[in-house]
Design an enzyme around this catalytic site. Structure first.
Site, PDB file in Angstrom:
ATOM      1  N   HIS A   1       0.853  -1.188   0.000  1.00  0.00           N
ATOM      2  CA  HIS A   1       0.000   0.000   0.000  1.00  0.00           C
ATOM      3  C   HIS A   1       0.888   1.238   0.000  1.00  0.00           C
ATOM      4  O   HIS A   1       1.244   1.771   1.056  1.00  0.00           O
ATOM      5  CB  HIS A   1      -0.921  -0.037   1.228  1.00  0.00           C
ATOM      6  CG  HIS A   1      -1.981   1.018   1.210  1.00  0.00           C
ATOM      7  ND1 HIS A   1      -3.183   0.872   1.846  1.00  0.00           N
ATOM      8  CD2 HIS A   1      -2.015   2.245   0.622  1.00  0.00           C
ATOM      9  CE1 HIS A   1      -3.917   1.957   1.669  1.00  0.00           C
ATOM     10  NE2 HIS A   1      -3.215   2.810   0.933  1.00  0.00           N
TER      11      HIS A   1
ATOM     12  N   HIS B   1       1.398   4.715  -2.573  1.00  0.00           N
ATOM     13  CA  HIS B   1       1.058   5.488  -3.774  1.00  0.00           C
ATOM     14  C   HIS B   1       2.334   6.168  -4.256  1.00  0.00           C
ATOM     15  O   HIS B   1       2.908   6.985  -3.503  1.00  0.00           O
ATOM     16  CB  HIS B   1       0.003   6.540  -3.449  1.00  0.00           C
ATOM     17  CG  HIS B   1      -1.273   5.956  -2.895  1.00  0.00           C
ATOM     18  ND1 HIS B   1      -2.385   5.726  -3.660  1.00  0.00           N
ATOM     19  CD2 HIS B   1      -1.590   5.536  -1.638  1.00  0.00           C
ATOM     20  CE1 HIS B   1      -3.347   5.200  -2.900  1.00  0.00           C
ATOM     21  NE2 HIS B   1      -2.882   5.079  -1.672  1.00  0.00           N
TER      22      HIS B   1
ATOM     23  N   HIS C   1      -9.328   0.459  -1.718  1.00  0.00           N
ATOM     24  CA  HIS C   1      -9.353   1.151  -0.424  1.00  0.00           C
ATOM     25  C   HIS C   1     -10.766   0.991   0.152  1.00  0.00           C
ATOM     26  O   HIS C   1     -11.754   1.195  -0.567  1.00  0.00           O
ATOM     27  CB  HIS C   1      -9.078   2.642  -0.600  1.00  0.00           C
ATOM     28  CG  HIS C   1      -7.635   2.985  -0.803  1.00  0.00           C
ATOM     29  ND1 HIS C   1      -6.868   2.418  -1.775  1.00  0.00           N
ATOM     30  CD2 HIS C   1      -6.823   3.853  -0.138  1.00  0.00           C
ATOM     31  CE1 HIS C   1      -5.638   2.917  -1.712  1.00  0.00           C
ATOM     32  NE2 HIS C   1      -5.585   3.800  -0.731  1.00  0.00           N
TER      33      HIS C   1
ATOM     34  N   ASP D   1       1.705   4.058   2.731  1.00  0.00           N
ATOM     35  CA  ASP D   1       0.658   4.831   2.056  1.00  0.00           C
ATOM     36  C   ASP D   1       1.246   5.993   1.238  1.00  0.00           C
ATOM     37  O   ASP D   1       1.468   5.845   0.037  1.00  0.00           O
ATOM     38  CB  ASP D   1      -0.383   5.317   3.075  1.00  0.00           C
ATOM     39  CG  ASP D   1      -1.744   5.615   2.465  1.00  0.00           C
ATOM     40  OD1 ASP D   1      -1.906   5.411   1.256  1.00  0.00           O
ATOM     41  OD2 ASP D   1      -2.656   6.055   3.199  1.00  0.00           O
ATOM     42  N   ASP D   2       1.479   7.122   1.876  1.00  0.00           N
ATOM     43  CA  ASP D   2       2.015   8.318   1.197  1.00  0.00           C
ATOM     44  C   ASP D   2       3.138   8.891   2.073  1.00  0.00           C
ATOM     45  O   ASP D   2       2.954   9.906   2.755  1.00  0.00           O
ATOM     46  CB  ASP D   2       0.894   9.363   1.033  1.00  0.00           C
ATOM     47  CG  ASP D   2      -0.269   8.814   0.236  1.00  0.00           C
ATOM     48  OD1 ASP D   2      -0.153   8.701  -0.991  1.00  0.00           O
ATOM     49  OD2 ASP D   2      -1.296   8.452   0.847  1.00  0.00           O
TER      50      ASP D   2
ATOM     51  N   GLU E   1     -11.355   2.986   5.606  1.00  0.00           N
ATOM     52  CA  GLU E   1     -10.387   3.972   6.120  1.00  0.00           C
ATOM     53  C   GLU E   1     -11.224   5.040   6.833  1.00  0.00           C
ATOM     54  O   GLU E   1     -11.293   5.056   8.063  1.00  0.00           O
ATOM     55  CB  GLU E   1      -9.581   4.571   4.959  1.00  0.00           C
ATOM     56  CG  GLU E   1      -8.572   5.639   5.370  1.00  0.00           C
ATOM     57  CD  GLU E   1      -7.883   6.311   4.170  1.00  0.00           C
ATOM     58  OE1 GLU E   1      -8.374   6.202   3.028  1.00  0.00           O
ATOM     59  OE2 GLU E   1      -6.845   6.984   4.398  1.00  0.00           O
TER      60      GLU E   1
HETATM   61  N1  ADE Z   1      -4.736   8.357  -2.366  1.00  0.00           N
HETATM   62  C1  ADE Z   1      -3.524   8.453  -1.839  1.00  0.00           C
HETATM   63  N2  ADE Z   1      -3.546   8.082  -0.551  1.00  0.00           N
HETATM   64  C2  ADE Z   1      -4.821   7.747  -0.251  1.00  0.00           C
HETATM   65  C3  ADE Z   1      -5.483   7.283   0.910  1.00  0.00           C
HETATM   66  N3  ADE Z   1      -4.860   7.093   2.071  1.00  0.00           N
HETATM   67  N4  ADE Z   1      -6.818   7.060   0.836  1.00  0.00           N
HETATM   68  C4  ADE Z   1      -7.478   7.255  -0.307  1.00  0.00           C
HETATM   69  N5  ADE Z   1      -6.888   7.683  -1.428  1.00  0.00           N
HETATM   70  C5  ADE Z   1      -5.571   7.928  -1.404  1.00  0.00           C
HETATM   71 ZN    ZN Z   2      -3.796   4.608   0.137  1.00  0.00          ZN
END
Ligand code: ADE
Ligand code: ZN
Length: 354
Positions: free
Chosen positions: A22, A24, A210, A291-292, A213
């Site tokens: 996970h 991006h 996803h 994630d990011d 969340e």
């Molecule tokens: N795009 C990038 N990170 C995300 C996340 N945590 N949830 C949904 N879309 C995303």
């Molecule tokens: Zn994500």
């Protein structure tokens, strides 16, 4: 509650072979690279984005929710224009992942966020794919690309994106389909036709979404029932329903959990409040992911360490996480065996020390 995270346990978690499911690629855009690419490509950034690296760090530490983050994430993307921009971004991630002993990565990208700005899809996929290949040559890591559809856009746009990327699925360059962006109120079943269409044409691909969340457990149920996914990204709200937890354990649906993201986007106010102990007790498989990382302050090892700090997991717990991460990866059996052997040898090395 805070557990020791130094000495042998820190070394163990560093050396433990990891798989990331996970991540991006656009979420790995560090402010320093963002400003460099904006200059290189003559992009004027909107006022919403802070003007310096330090101000970005401060702003990124104070997101109000998922949408507040996404507003910044889409601005960040706007500096990616040429094939080499996409290559540079992905290569910087693969290098960092390798240094965290992340040996297999399955990474998301958002083609719609680029194509709608007039960027050629070949620049996007070409740059990311070249980085995947070079990372394997340079670091010996394995990597797979997963295309995500943006759920704030209509399903008809998703179908066009699927059509546009057919050739990459055919060539084996893209390996899976995911669904991301604004979760509520964009329920998974809106995208049923997109998932069915692609899976029918390419039965071997992996499906994920996803869910759970910011959305409640029904988003997870929908993704399983309608999209026929075998993996759920985030999925922490599965804990809201016992039968769903039992189903996830029985069917071995992997949850790709992102602890630092959940903290920074205020899904929880403390990493210790994530239901990881419940997942472990009920044998719900999960992996730990970043994630990011450029927006949430940490890469995969930082997330492993944050979990240890809050939960004080045992070696057996970590073995379950490491082996689940391998078992539910979308790499071939030979690679899975290599990674499994490496996990066992690291566990043996630390036997009696932890
Ligand atoms: N795009 C990038 N990170 C995300 C996340 N945590 N949830 C949904 N879309 C995303
Ligand atoms: Zn994500």
């Amino acid at each position: 509650m805070s557990f020791d995270c130094s000495g042998h346990i820190k070394d163990f978690l560093h050396e433990l072979p990891k798989c990331e499911h996970h991540l991006h690629l656009e979420g790995t855009l560090q402010p320093s690279l963002l400003f460099k690419l904006a200059e290189r490509n003559n992009i004027t950034l909107p006022d919403l984005l802070p003007k310096t690296v330090e101000e970005c760090d401060e702003r990124y530490n104070n997101f109000a929710n998922l949408q507040d983050f996404l507003d910044h994430y889409y601005i960040g993307m706007s500096v990616l224009i040429h094939e080499e921009d996409f290559y540079d971004l992905a290569m910087a991630y693969f290098e960092k992942a390798h240094s965290d002993q992340c040996l297999h990565s399955e990474v998301f990208f958002d083609p719609q966020g680029h194509v709608e700005r007039g960027i050629d899809i070949d620049n996007v996929v070409g740059g990311f794919n070249r980085a995947c290949q070079d990372a394997t040559t340079k670091f010996g890591t394995t990597n797979k690309l997963i295309m995500c559809l943006l759920r704030h856009l209509p399903a008809s746009e998703g179908l066009k994106t699927i059509e546009m990327t057919h050739k990459y699925y055919e060539q084996g360059v893209i390996h899976g389909l995911g669904l991301d962006s604004t979760e509520v109120p964009n329920i998974p079943s809106i995208f049923t036709e997109c998932y069915q269409d692609l899976k029918q044409k390419f039965p071997h691909i992996g499906l994920t979404s996803h869910a759970g969340e910011e959305g409640d457990f029904t988003y997870i149920e929908e993704a399983l029932d309608h999209l026929k996914v075998t993996r759920i990204d985030h999925g922490v709200n599965a804990v809201q329903k016992d039968e769903l937890m039992e189903h996830l354990a029985k069917e071995e649906i992997l949850l790709t959990v992102c602890p630092m993201s959940n903290l920074k986007l205020r899904v929880v106010d403390d990493i210790g409040k994530l239901p990881l102990r419940k997942f472990l007790d009920k044998k719900v498989p999960f992996s730990i992911n970043s994630d990011d990382p450029a927006y949430f302050g940490g890469y995969i090892l930082d997330n492993y360490l944050a979990v240890q700090k809050h939960f004080g997991l045992s070696v057996d717990d970590w073995k379950f996480i490491a082996l689940s991460s391998i078992k539910h990866s979308w790499c071939d059996d030979v690679r899975k065996q290599e990674l499994t052997d490496l996990v066992h040898s690291v566990i043996s090395k630390y036997d009696g020390l932890l």
